[in-house]
Write a protein that holds these residues in place. Structure first.
Motif, PDB file in Angstrom:
ATOM      1  N   SER A 132      67.691  22.951 173.491  1.00 24.30           N
ATOM      2  CA  SER A 132      67.297  22.786 174.891  1.00 24.30           C
ATOM      3  C   SER A 132      67.165  24.106 175.645  1.00 24.30           C
ATOM      4  CB  SER A 132      68.315  21.899 175.618  1.00 24.30           C
ATOM      5  OG  SER A 132      69.604  22.472 175.557  1.00 24.30           O
ATOM      6  N   GLN A 133      67.275  25.244 174.949  1.00 18.75           N
ATOM      7  CA  GLN A 133      67.208  26.539 175.622  1.00 18.75           C
ATOM      8  C   GLN A 133      65.785  26.863 176.068  1.00 18.75           C
ATOM      9  OE1 GLN A 133      70.502  28.401 172.616  1.00 18.75           O
ATOM     10  NE2 GLN A 133      69.099  29.844 173.535  1.00 18.75           N
ATOM     11  N   ASP A 134      65.692  27.445 177.243  1.00 18.76           N
ATOM     12  CA  ASP A 134      64.393  27.895 177.736  1.00 18.76           C
ATOM     13  C   ASP A 134      64.140  29.364 177.403  1.00 18.76           C
ATOM     14  OD1 ASP A 134      63.807  25.413 178.905  1.00 18.76           O
ATOM     15  OD2 ASP A 134      64.952  25.930 180.700  1.00 18.76           O
ATOM     16  N   ASP A 135      65.215  30.136 177.270  1.00 16.57           N
ATOM     17  CA  ASP A 135      65.093  31.576 177.066  1.00 16.57           C
ATOM     18  C   ASP A 135      65.199  31.909 175.587  1.00 16.57           C
ATOM     19  OD1 ASP A 135      65.069  31.953 179.885  1.00 16.57           O
ATOM     20  OD2 ASP A 135      67.244  31.680 179.878  1.00 16.57           O
ATOM     21  N   CYS A 136      64.080  32.235 174.983  1.00 13.43           N
ATOM     22  CA  CYS A 136      64.049  32.499 173.545  1.00 13.43           C
ATOM     23  C   CYS A 136      63.428  33.860 173.228  1.00 13.43           C
ATOM     24  CB  CYS A 136      63.260  31.414 172.818  1.00 13.43           C
ATOM     25  SG  CYS A 136      63.915  29.755 173.038  1.00 13.43           S
ATOM     26  N   ARG A 137      63.272  34.690 174.241  1.00 11.14           N
ATOM     27  CA  ARG A 137      62.669  36.002 174.049  1.00 11.14           C
ATOM     28  C   ARG A 137      63.773  37.034 173.836  1.00 11.14           C
ATOM     29  NH1 ARG A 137      57.771  38.518 174.985  1.00 11.14           N
ATOM     30  NH2 ARG A 137      57.858  40.698 175.628  1.00 11.14           N
ATOM     31  N   TYR A 138      63.629  37.839 172.796  1.00 15.09           N
ATOM     32  CA  TYR A 138      64.641  38.821 172.416  1.00 15.09           C
ATOM     33  C   TYR A 138      64.048  40.218 172.347  1.00 15.09           C
ATOM     34  CZ  TYR A 138      68.010  35.195 171.204  1.00 15.09           C
ATOM     35  OH  TYR A 138      68.899  34.152 171.271  1.00 15.09           O
ATOM     36  N   SER A 139      64.902  41.221 172.661  1.00 14.34           N
ATOM     37  CA  SER A 139      64.520  42.626 172.554  1.00 14.34           C
ATOM     38  C   SER A 139      65.466  43.335 171.597  1.00 14.34           C
ATOM     39  CB  SER A 139      64.574  43.313 173.923  1.00 14.34           C
ATOM     40  OG  SER A 139      63.572  42.811 174.773  1.00 14.34           O
ATOM     41  N   LEU A 140      64.906  44.135 170.730  1.00 10.90           N
ATOM     42  CA  LEU A 140      65.687  44.898 169.761  1.00 10.90           C
ATOM     43  C   LEU A 140      66.438  46.022 170.474  1.00 10.90           C
ATOM     44  CD1 LEU A 140      66.075  45.262 166.602  1.00 10.90           C
ATOM     45  CD2 LEU A 140      64.285  47.001 166.765  1.00 10.90           C
ATOM     46  N   TYR A 141      67.731  46.187 170.142  1.00  7.15           N
ATOM     47  CA  TYR A 141      68.481  47.281 170.752  1.00  7.15           C
ATOM     48  C   TYR A 141      69.284  48.103 169.743  1.00  7.15           C
ATOM     49  CZ  TYR A 141      72.885  44.655 170.457  1.00  7.15           C
ATOM     50  OH  TYR A 141      73.991  43.986 170.006  1.00  7.15           O
ATOM     51  N   ALA A 142      69.364  47.662 168.487  1.00  4.43           N
ATOM     52  CA  ALA A 142      70.081  48.455 167.486  1.00  4.43           C
ATOM     53  C   ALA A 142      69.549  48.131 166.092  1.00  4.43           C
ATOM     54  CB  ALA A 142      71.587  48.185 167.548  1.00  4.43           C
ATOM     55  N   VAL A 143      69.461  49.175 165.269  1.00  4.34           N
ATOM     56  CA  VAL A 143      69.042  49.037 163.876  1.00  4.34           C
ATOM     57  C   VAL A 143      69.998  49.855 163.015  1.00  4.34           C
ATOM     58  CG1 VAL A 143      67.193  49.368 162.187  1.00  4.34           C
ATOM     59  CG2 VAL A 143      66.619  48.840 164.582  1.00  4.34           C
ATOM     60  N   VAL A 144      70.686  49.208 162.108  1.00  8.42           N
ATOM     61  CA  VAL A 144      71.527  49.915 161.142  1.00  8.42           C
ATOM     62  C   VAL A 144      70.662  50.221 159.923  1.00  8.42           C
ATOM     63  CG1 VAL A 144      73.548  49.758 159.632  1.00  8.42           C
ATOM     64  CG2 VAL A 144      73.649  48.853 161.967  1.00  8.42           C
ATOM     65  N   VAL A 145      70.607  51.485 159.537  1.00  2.00           N
ATOM     66  CA  VAL A 145      69.696  51.966 158.502  1.00  2.00           C
ATOM     67  C   VAL A 145      70.496  52.399 157.277  1.00  2.00           C
ATOM     68  CG1 VAL A 145      67.972  53.738 157.944  1.00  2.00           C
ATOM     69  CG2 VAL A 145      68.024  52.724 160.231  1.00  2.00           C
ATOM     70  N   GLU A 196      58.554  47.201 152.297  1.00  5.14           N
ATOM     71  CA  GLU A 196      58.396  47.229 153.746  1.00  5.14           C
ATOM     72  C   GLU A 196      58.740  45.889 154.379  1.00  5.14           C
ATOM     73  OE1 GLU A 196      54.433  47.434 156.020  1.00  5.14           O
ATOM     74  OE2 GLU A 196      55.139  49.513 156.024  1.00  5.14           O
ATOM     75  N   VAL A 197      59.493  45.960 155.476  1.00  7.39           N
ATOM     76  CA  VAL A 197      59.765  44.799 156.325  1.00  7.39           C
ATOM     77  C   VAL A 197      59.470  45.229 157.756  1.00  7.39           C
ATOM     78  CG1 VAL A 197      61.396  43.036 157.064  1.00  7.39           C
ATOM     79  CG2 VAL A 197      61.617  44.055 154.778  1.00  7.39           C
ATOM     80  N   THR A 198      58.387  44.730 158.314  1.00  5.39           N
ATOM     81  CA  THR A 198      58.052  45.080 159.697  1.00  5.39           C
ATOM     82  C   THR A 198      58.820  44.178 160.650  1.00  5.39           C
ATOM     83  OG1 THR A 198      56.155  43.572 159.709  1.00  5.39           O
ATOM     84  CG2 THR A 198      55.745  45.848 159.031  1.00  5.39           C
ATOM     85  N   PHE A 199      59.184  44.734 161.798  1.00  5.55           N
ATOM     86  CA  PHE A 199      59.892  43.944 162.809  1.00  5.55           C
ATOM     87  C   PHE A 199      59.455  44.433 164.184  1.00  5.55           C
ATOM     88  CE2 PHE A 199      62.588  47.303 161.093  1.00  5.55           C
ATOM     89  CZ  PHE A 199      62.900  48.062 162.209  1.00  5.55           C
ATOM     90  N   PRO A 200      59.366  43.526 165.147  1.00  6.48           N
ATOM     91  CA  PRO A 200      58.874  43.890 166.479  1.00  6.48           C
ATOM     92  C   PRO A 200      59.988  44.377 167.389  1.00  6.48           C
ATOM     93  CG  PRO A 200      59.176  41.542 166.366  1.00  6.48           C
ATOM     94  CD  PRO A 200      59.569  42.070 165.010  1.00  6.48           C
ATOM     95  N   GLU A 201      59.592  45.062 168.446  1.00  5.63           N
ATOM     96  CA  GLU A 201      60.563  45.486 169.450  1.00  5.63           C
ATOM     97  C   GLU A 201      60.968  44.309 170.332  1.00  5.63           C
ATOM     98  OE1 GLU A 201      61.237  49.537 172.095  1.00  5.63           O
ATOM     99  OE2 GLU A 201      59.197  48.825 171.731  1.00  5.63           O
ATOM    100  N   THR A 202      60.070  43.349 170.503  1.00 10.82           N
ATOM    101  CA  THR A 202      60.393  42.104 171.210  1.00 10.82           C
ATOM    102  C   THR A 202      59.931  40.931 170.356  1.00 10.82           C
ATOM    103  OG1 THR A 202      58.311  42.087 172.439  1.00 10.82           O
ATOM    104  CG2 THR A 202      60.199  43.166 173.485  1.00 10.82           C
ATOM    105  N   PHE A 203      60.632  39.810 170.488  1.00  7.83           N
ATOM    106  CA  PHE A 203      60.356  38.650 169.639  1.00  7.83           C
ATOM    107  C   PHE A 203      60.636  37.386 170.433  1.00  7.83           C
ATOM    108  CE2 PHE A 203      59.712  36.779 165.521  1.00  7.83           C
ATOM    109  CZ  PHE A 203      60.458  35.623 165.526  1.00  7.83           C
ATOM    110  N   ASP A 204      59.726  36.430 170.387  1.00  8.64           N
ATOM    111  CA  ASP A 204      59.874  35.180 171.136  1.00  8.64           C
ATOM    112  C   ASP A 204      59.851  34.006 170.158  1.00  8.64           C
ATOM    113  OD1 ASP A 204      59.808  33.016 172.847  1.00  8.64           O
ATOM    114  OD2 ASP A 204      58.449  33.966 174.270  1.00  8.64           O
TER     115      ASP A 204
END
Length: 334
Positions: free
Chosen positions: A256-269, A234-242
């Motif tokens: 120097s980036q301020d924006d480090c929040r990511y949202s999952l939009y695709a998973v290859v299975v 098992e490898v758990t992963f979140p829908e959003t990640f900061d």
């Protein structure tokens, strides 16, 4: 083809049209490429860059991967009733040594496509724009354990390869392990320019910048005693990640980036074992934000709970590639 089969495929295409997604027929073991195409089609930033590319003089070039990719992504956005014409893209990959009738590794094909875009796209500015879309910029530091001198160099990856353990894993834990310091001794010792010879060293990696699209490979295939084995753990992963909340310590002094929040939009299975398997994909729709499951020509609406079933486990499809989008620049729906 019988009338019954024709009616079946017509109904399938009609349903896919209602869903706003097009399935892709499996030709010559093309499930790997099909799943990647669904993920690339969900990467609207890539399609937007390709649309800016003037390709009038390349219409007959059947070997040009970015040209054929531009065509197939445009076709996937169009309405049925016809099946999405992606045979030209498959044949184009075949002419570039990504052969048909062979089972491929999805991450290797993904990186090959990006490399072929850099080689074959004559508009260098747009080619660089595509590379920067995925570019994970890093700084590698090598410290001699005897004289304490430090050598640094900048490098980059287009996909982050994460090793996993044979028990429970989390995405955050796998990332933390990737950036851990490693001591290199014995045969692994590195040359120290200060000492003038090979010395025990400590190697560390820091992030200089994060890309708009963060592609992650979960390294589930491992060579053991001369054979390749798949790790279904098992490898758990979140829908959003900061990153700024979870892994700020891996940032370099130049970050120097301020924006480090990511949202999952695709998973290859990947389903199956190391020597025989099948690829599918979960993708999140640009407009309605709903999750869909694409298994070649079959597409159906699904849920985040269903995506989580790809965390792992024996006899289950397991997530192999994750694609995250940085939240700050997500365009609004039109």
């Amino acid at each position: 083809m019988s009338a019954g089969v024709c009616r079946f495929f017509s109904e399938l295409l009609r349903r896919n049209a209602q869903l706003g997604m097009r399935g892709l027929t499996n030709y010559y073991l093309s499930c790997c490429v099909n799943s990647l195409l669904q993920s690339l089609a969900a990467t609207w930033e890539l399609a937007g860059i390709l649309e800016k590319w003037a390709t009038a003089g390349l219409r007959a070039d059947s070997r040009n991967v970015p040209l054929q990719l531009k065509k197939v992504l445009a076709a996937m956005r169009s309405d049925p009733p016809q099946p999405c014409p992606h045979r030209d893209f498959l044949n184009c990959l075949d002419r570039n040594s990504i052969h048909l009738n062979i089972q491929h590794d999805a991450d290797e094909v993904f990186l090959s496509i990006l490399n072929l875009i850099q080689q074959q796209m004559e508009d260098r500015d747009l080619a660089l724009e595509i590379q920067n879309l995925y570019k994970i910029s890093m700084e590698t530091q090598l410290q001699c354990l005897e004289c304490n001198s430090v050598q640094s160099r900048s490098t980059y990856l287009l996909s982050l390869p994460l090793h996993i353990k044979e028990d429970h894993n989390s995405l955050e834990g796998c990332m933390a392990s990737f950036f851990e310091h490693q001591e290199l001794r014995g045969a692994n010792s590195c040359f120290c320019s200060q000492c003038g010879t090979r010395k025990p060293s400590r190697r560390g990696v820091k992030l200089n910048s994060l890309p708009q699209i963060l592609c992650i490979q979960l390294k589930r295939f491992r060579n053991m005693r001369g054979s390749t084995r798949k790790m279904d753990c098992e490898v758990t992963f979140p829908e959003t990640f900061d990153f700024s909340e979870s892994l700020r310590e891996v940032f370099s002094a130049n970050f120097s980036q301020d924006d480090c929040r990511y949202s999952l939009y695709a998973v290859v299975v990947h389903c199956g074992c190391a020597v025989s398997g099948h690829y599918t994909a979960f993708v999140r729709h640009k407009d309605n934000k709903q999750w869909y499951y694409a298994d070649d020509s079959h597409v159906q609406q699904t849920s985040w709970e269903d995506v989580q079933t790809s965390y792992g486990g024996r006899y289950r499809g397991t997530a192999y590639m994750l694609m995250y989008r940085r939240d700050s620049k997500e365009p609004t729906s039109t």
